[in-house]
Scaffold this motif. Structure first.
Motif, mmCIF file in Angstrom:
data_model
loop_
_atom_site.group_PDB
_atom_site.id
_atom_site.type_symbol
_atom_site.label_atom_id
_atom_site.label_comp_id
_atom_site.label_asym_id
_atom_site.label_seq_id
_atom_site.Cartn_x
_atom_site.Cartn_y
_atom_site.Cartn_z
ATOM 1 N N HIS A 254 0.806 -1.222 0.000
ATOM 2 C CA HIS A 254 0.000 0.000 0.000
ATOM 3 C C HIS A 254 0.843 1.277 0.000
ATOM 4 N N SER A 255 2.024 1.243 0.568
ATOM 5 C CA SER A 255 2.886 2.436 0.492
ATOM 6 C C SER A 255 3.351 2.651 -0.944
ATOM 7 N N ILE A 256 3.587 1.552 -1.652
ATOM 8 C CA ILE A 256 3.979 1.663 -3.066
ATOM 9 C C ILE A 256 2.843 2.320 -3.853
ATOM 10 N N TYR A 257 1.620 1.907 -3.543
ATOM 11 C CA TYR A 257 0.468 2.571 -4.202
ATOM 12 C C TYR A 257 0.506 4.078 -3.912
ATOM 13 N N ASN A 258 0.637 4.429 -2.651
ATOM 14 C CA ASN A 258 0.648 5.858 -2.298
ATOM 15 C C ASN A 258 1.769 6.587 -3.040
ATOM 16 N N GLY A 259 2.902 5.924 -3.166
ATOM 17 C CA GLY A 259 4.031 6.521 -3.879
ATOM 18 C C GLY A 259 3.690 6.835 -5.327
ATOM 19 N N PHE A 260 3.037 5.908 -6.008
ATOM 20 C CA PHE A 260 2.740 6.105 -7.434
ATOM 21 C C PHE A 260 1.652 7.153 -7.684
ATOM 22 N N THR A 261 0.880 7.512 -6.640
ATOM 23 C CA THR A 261 -0.153 8.542 -6.867
ATOM 24 C C THR A 261 0.468 9.899 -7.188
ATOM 25 N N ILE A 262 1.779 10.082 -6.961
ATOM 26 C CA ILE A 262 2.383 11.384 -7.282
ATOM 27 C C ILE A 262 2.658 11.526 -8.785
ATOM 28 N N LEU A 263 2.579 10.426 -9.536
ATOM 29 C CA LEU A 263 2.859 10.497 -10.977
ATOM 30 C C LEU A 263 1.564 10.619 -11.788
ATOM 31 N N LYS A 264 1.526 11.623 -12.651
ATOM 32 C CA LYS A 264 0.336 11.843 -13.510
ATOM 33 C C LYS A 264 0.057 10.627 -14.396
ATOM 34 N N GLN A 265 1.124 9.937 -14.816
ATOM 35 C CA GLN A 265 0.952 8.800 -15.743
ATOM 36 C C GLN A 265 0.097 7.686 -15.127
ATOM 37 N N CYS A 266 0.061 7.639 -13.790
ATOM 38 C CA CYS A 266 -0.675 6.549 -13.126
ATOM 39 C C CYS A 266 -2.102 6.942 -12.748
ATOM 40 N N GLU A 267 -2.491 8.145 -13.142
ATOM 41 C CA GLU A 267 -3.795 8.672 -12.729
ATOM 42 C C GLU A 267 -4.962 7.750 -13.088
ATOM 43 N N LYS A 268 -4.876 7.116 -14.237
ATOM 44 C CA LYS A 268 -6.008 6.289 -14.704
ATOM 45 C C LYS A 268 -5.892 4.836 -14.234
ATOM 46 N N THR A 269 -4.804 4.523 -13.544
ATOM 47 C CA THR A 269 -4.630 3.163 -13.047
ATOM 48 C C THR A 269 -5.372 3.037 -11.725
ATOM 49 N N MET A 270 -6.080 1.918 -11.533
ATOM 50 C CA MET A 270 -6.888 1.787 -10.321
ATOM 51 C C MET A 270 -6.033 1.394 -9.117
ATOM 52 N N ARG A 324 11.441 9.483 -6.960
ATOM 53 C CA ARG A 324 10.449 10.292 -6.241
ATOM 54 C C ARG A 324 9.322 9.411 -5.707
ATOM 55 N N VAL A 325 8.943 8.383 -6.475
ATOM 56 C CA VAL A 325 7.920 7.428 -6.022
ATOM 57 C C VAL A 325 8.420 6.721 -4.757
ATOM 58 N N ALA A 326 9.691 6.269 -4.804
ATOM 59 C CA ALA A 326 10.275 5.563 -3.657
ATOM 60 C C ALA A 326 10.310 6.473 -2.427
ATOM 61 N N GLN A 327 10.649 7.746 -2.668
ATOM 62 C CA GLN A 327 10.666 8.714 -1.556
ATOM 63 C C GLN A 327 9.275 8.889 -0.963
ATOM 64 N N ALA A 328 8.270 9.027 -1.845
ATOM 65 C CA ALA A 328 6.892 9.215 -1.374
ATOM 66 C C ALA A 328 6.424 7.978 -0.605
ATOM 67 N N ALA A 329 6.829 6.786 -1.071
ATOM 68 C CA ALA A 329 6.430 5.541 -0.404
ATOM 69 C C ALA A 329 7.063 5.429 0.981
ATOM 70 N N CYS A 330 8.168 6.125 1.176
ATOM 71 C CA CYS A 330 8.898 6.031 2.451
ATOM 72 C C CYS A 330 8.647 7.213 3.390
ATOM 73 N N LYS A 331 7.662 8.039 3.035
ATOM 74 C CA LYS A 331 7.359 9.184 3.902
ATOM 75 C C LYS A 331 7.114 8.718 5.340
ATOM 76 N N GLU A 332 7.302 9.631 6.259
ATOM 77 C CA GLU A 332 7.048 9.297 7.659
ATOM 78 C C GLU A 332 5.583 8.876 7.836
ATOM 79 N N GLY A 333 5.358 7.832 8.604
ATOM 80 C CA GLY A 333 3.984 7.375 8.845
ATOM 81 C C GLY A 333 3.515 6.333 7.853
ATOM 82 N N GLU A 334 4.275 6.126 6.766
ATOM 83 C CA GLU A 334 3.890 5.110 5.784
ATOM 84 C C GLU A 334 4.048 3.704 6.383
ATOM 85 N N THR A 335 3.154 2.801 5.969
ATOM 86 C CA THR A 335 3.173 1.447 6.525
ATOM 87 C C THR A 335 4.358 0.616 6.015
ATOM 88 N N ILE A 336 5.078 1.111 5.026
ATOM 89 C CA ILE A 336 6.260 0.408 4.523
ATOM 90 C C ILE A 336 7.292 0.241 5.655
#
Ligand SMILES: [Zn+2]
Length: 366
Positions: A254-270, A324-336
Motif C-alpha cells: 500500500h505504500s507503493i500505491y501511495n508513492g505512485f499517486t504522485i505520478l500523472k501517468q498513473c492517474e487512470k490506473t486503479m 520520487r515514487v520511492a521517496q513518497a512511499a517512504c514518507k514518515e507514517g507510511e506502513t512500509i
C-alpha cells in the motif's frame, strides 16, 4: 500492545440485496441521506426508493462530486446538517465511501455502505483515504468505529465492468502478505492494536479464495453472471480484504500505491492494480522465496493484474521519477516502515526496478 479486532456491525451480501436495504438499516436510522455520483445515482435511485416501499419522506439524495477531499466532505456535512437525516448511505465506489465515512464520523450519524463495484476493500474499514483537490494522496483519517451496515448486491456488482472486480482482487492480493509482515514484526494494525489470530486468519483466507476462485469469478462477471465463485470472491474483496487489512495491518504494497499517486501517468490506473504491482515489490523487498513470488505472478497473469511499470501506466518514465515514487512511499507514517529491519529509499527504488524486470521476464514467457 494489546490485540484489537474490529469489523462492521452487519455485513449483508447476495443477489438483489439492495431491495432489502430498509430491513437492514431501519434499526439504526429514521431518515437517510443518500450520496452517490451521477452515474450510480441514475442506476440505483429507483431501487433504493423501491427498497423503502416508495416512502421517499425517509430519503434525501445528493450527488457526490467524485473526489474524497476535505472540500467535498465539508460540503456534504453542511447539507446533511440541514436535511435532518440521522444516517448516511454511500452508494458506489471507494472515493464515495471515503467521503461518506468521514461525513458520518464528523456529523455523528450512522454509516451505511452499498458498493456497486468491488474495486477496493474500502466498504468495511473504519478509515478514509483523503486526497487533496489535485487528486494526490493527502492523508488517512481513522474513525473510532466501522460502518454500521455494509450491503453488497452481487447482481449489481456482476454487471459492472470486470476491470473493477479484477482491481478489487489486486487490492485483496496485498492483504495476506501485508498482514504477515505486521504479524512478524509485531507492528500495529490499522486500529492501533497488535494483529489478532482472527485478523490474520481472515487475510490468509482472502488470498486462498483469490487463488482458488479468482479466475472462475472473473469469467462469470465478464458474462454478467453471478456464480458461487463470484459470491466467494466478492466476500474476499469486500469483507476479508477490508477486515483483514484493518486487523492485519498494511506494509509495503500500500505504500507503493501511495508513492505512485504522485505520478500523472498513473492517474487512470486503479488502486488495486497498483497494489498488485506493489505486492510484487513487497515480496522482492522482503526477499521472499521464489516459489511464492511465482505463485503471485501466476495469479496476476491469470486474472489480468499488472506486474510491470508499463502495465500500471508508466510507458515512459525516468529513474528520477521512480526515485520520487520511492521517496513518497517512504514518507514518515507510511506502513512500509513495518518491514523487518526498516527500509531506505534506495532499497525501495531497487525493489521497484527489480519487480518490474521480473514482471517483464514473466510476461515474455507467458
Ligand atoms: Zn487498498
Amino acid at each position: 500492545m494489546l490485540t484489537v479486532m474490529r469489523a462492521p456491525s452487519r455485513y449483508v451480501q447476495g443477489a438483489n440485496a439492495i431491495l432489502e436495504l430498509e430491513k437492514h438499516v431501519s434499526s439504526i436510522g429514521t431518515k437517510f441521506y443518500v450520496v452517490a455520483d451521477e452515474f450510480v445515482m441514475n442506476m440505483t435511485k429507483e431501487k433504493i426508493e423501491q427498497a423503502f416501499g416508495g416512502d421517499t419522506s425517509k430519503l434525501v439524495f445528493e450527488e457526490f462530486n467524485g473526489q474524497s477531499s476535505m472540500t467535498e466532505i465539508r460540503r456534504i456535512e453542511e447539507l446533511l446538517k440541514m436535511s435532518g437525516c440521522d444516517a448516511i448511505i454511500g452508494i458506489g465506489g471507494g472515493r464515495t465511501f471515503d467521503t461518506v465515512k468521514a461525513v458520518g464520523h464528523f456529523s455523528k450519524v450512522s454509516v451505511i455502505i452499498v458498493p456497486t463495484i468491488a474495486a477496493t476493500d474500502a466498504p468495511c474499514t473504519a478509515l478514509s483515504v483523503i486526497y487533496n483537490d489535485e487528486g494526490e494522496f493527502s492523508e488517512y483519517l481513522f474513525y473510532p468505529k466501522n460502518p454500521d451496515v455494509v450491503l453488497v448486491d452481487s447482481t449489481i456488482i456482476a454487471k459492472a465492468p470486470v476491470r473493477f472486480l479484477v482491481a478489487g482482487m489486486g487490492d485483496a492480493l496485498g492483504t495476506y502478505f501485508e498482514a504477515r509482515t505486521c504479524l512478524n514484526t509485531k507492528s500495529a494494525n490499522l486500529v492501533a492494536g497488535a494483529v489478532s489470530q482472527a485478523g490474520f486468519a481472515l487475510s490468509k483466507l482472502c488470498y486462498e479464495i483469490l487463488r482458488d476462485y479468482g479466475l472462475k469469478a472473473k469469467l462469470a462477471v465478464e458474462n454478467d453472471a453471478v456464480t458461487p465463485a463470484v459470491e466467494k470472491v466478492l466476500e474476499a474483496c469486500t469483507y476479508l480484504s477490508g477486515v483483514g487489512a484493518e486487523n492485519g495491518g498494511l506494509a509495503t504494497a500500500h505504500s507503493i500505491y501511495n508513492g505512485f499517486t504522485i505520478l500523472k501517468q498513473c492517474e487512470k490506473t486503479m488502486h488495486g492494480e497498483i497494489v498488485a504491482f506493489g505486492t510484487l515489490v513487497q515480496l522482492i523487498l522482503e526477499d521472499q522465496p521464489m516459489e511464492e513470488i511465482e505463485n503471485v505472478i501466476d495469479f496476476c497473469l491469470t486474472v489480468g493484474l499488472p506486474i510491470t511499470l508499463n502495465q500500471i501506466g508508466l510507458t515512459d518514465y525516468t529513474s528520477e521519477e521512480l526515485m520520487r515514487v520511492a521517496q513518497a512511499a517512504c514518507k514518515e507514517g507510511e506502513t512500509i516502515h513495518n518491514t523487518q529491519g526498516g527500509v531506505t529509499v534506495t532499497e525501495v527504488y531497487n525493489a521497484i526496478v527489480t519487480a518490474n524486470a521480473m514482471g517483464e521476464e514473466y510476461l515474455q514467457l507467458a
